[in-house]
Enzyme design. Sequence first.
Site, short mmCIF file in Angstrom:
data_model
loop_
_atom_site.label_atom_id
_atom_site.label_comp_id
_atom_site.label_asym_id
_atom_site.label_seq_id
_atom_site.Cartn_x
_atom_site.Cartn_y
_atom_site.Cartn_z
N ASP A 11 0.85 -1.19 0.00
CA ASP A 11 0.00 0.00 0.00
C ASP A 11 0.89 1.24 0.00
OD1 ASP A 11 0.51 0.98 2.63
OD2 ASP A 11 -1.22 -0.05 3.49
N VAL A 20 1.93 3.52 1.94
CA VAL A 20 2.88 3.94 2.98
C VAL A 20 3.85 2.83 3.40
CG1 VAL A 20 1.40 5.76 3.86
CG2 VAL A 20 1.19 3.48 4.82
N LYS A 21 3.93 1.77 2.62
CA LYS A 21 4.84 0.70 2.99
C LYS A 21 6.22 0.88 2.33
CE LYS A 21 2.02 -1.78 5.59
NZ LYS A 21 0.68 -1.17 5.75
N THR A 22 7.19 0.08 2.80
CA THR A 22 8.60 0.23 2.40
C THR A 22 8.78 0.26 0.89
OG1 THR A 22 9.23 -0.90 4.40
CG2 THR A 22 10.91 -0.75 2.69
N MET A 23 8.09 -0.61 0.18
CA MET A 23 7.98 -0.43 -1.28
C MET A 23 6.50 -0.45 -1.61
SD MET A 23 9.04 -4.07 -3.09
CE MET A 23 7.77 -4.03 -4.36
#
Length: 405
Positions: free
Chosen positions: A183, A185-188
């Site tokens: 999603d 706001v995740k790391t990728m």
Amino acid sequence: MPGFELWSDAERKEVNDVLETGILMRYGFDGARKGMWKAKELEAALCSRFGSKYAQLLSSGTAALTTALAALGVGAGDEVIMPAFTFVASFEAVLSVGAIPVLVDIDETLTLSPEAVRHAITERTKCIMPVHMCGSMADLDALQAICKEHNLLLLEDACQSIGGTYKGKSLGTIGDAGTFSFDFVKTMTCGEGGVVLTNNKEVYNNCDGYTDHGHDHKGVDRGADLHPFLGYNYRISELHAAVGLAQVRRVDEFLAIQKRNHAALKEILSQVPEVSFRAVPDPEGDSCTFISWFLPNEELTRAVVNEFKARGILGGNFYWFDNNWHYIRKWDHLKSATSLNRLHKDQVAALEHLALKDFSLSDAVMNRCISTSISLLWTEEQVKEKGIKMLEALKDALKKNLEKA
Ligand SMILES: *Cc1c(COP(=O)(O)O)cnc(C)c1O
């Protein structure tokens, strides 16, 4: 922390490839797509980068958890043990397959306390779901030993710890299955998306069908596919997969920045004797999306949060104990079993029981914890500035508190 912070020409190029052909779906249209298979390519890249035999992309991390549970055979009335500190998605997935989320205490790892897991096992327990919160990991050796002893499945919710490792293996590849969220706001990120990772061919085949209406993908064309079991539509689109393809190639760059900034901030915060840090079962493997730290008690922690607020530096610092999304204390909708569709009576009974359960051990960890998110945009100078501002506020809050006493 999130890959979107470094949005670039690489992502634009991959998306443009798809826009050029106009084939936005991951299946079929073999001729018209001109050799573009972004979802397939991303699955191969994820297997290779994270060391998994199989990867099934989906429309979200929540869909990944739901699909993984179904693919592992978790269903009606089965109990899934998970931590009281997570994101609402973890129990949503369990409820949606008809199973029962059994929330238990966390410890200073900020995820499952193995001892709490042991106490929660009943004859209905089917699966243990550690959630590797805020970039770091659960004590997987201890949890795997419990799974072995009681013949339970291990499903890793690694949605928040992409790129983290435990004893050299990627988080999400150690249990029977694991999930990432892509999603925004995740790391990728893919914009929206997720993946199930597994080394088990049958689990993978189940995921492949379940995410696409149960189609077996063995027909001479899509219309000829058979349905060995029921499925749903949790497909990812080629546009989303294209974004992820550019991002997975940059994930080592993201992780390196996170680790550098995390180390710099840790060095500064360590100057305060009252500050201690989250327990990390394998410090080498921390993906460093956050730095999570403790003060000695709730009163001091609230004083520090208020001082940060007063100085306008609270942004990026999370006091999860008061947060509506991540900790059981504020999940009234869960504890009252308030659902638009009627839940099974066993699910309702379990949730009502949850409302009465004592989480004082978790409270005593969470009410002293602050997590600071690590931005990919900070220069080395900016981390230092940020750290020093936090340091000054911390010292002041502690001094005021001492004067009051
Ligand atoms: C983000 C997240 C999810 C769900 O991912 P979505 O892609 O937003 O559906 C699940 N578990 C945890 C711990 C998460 O942080």
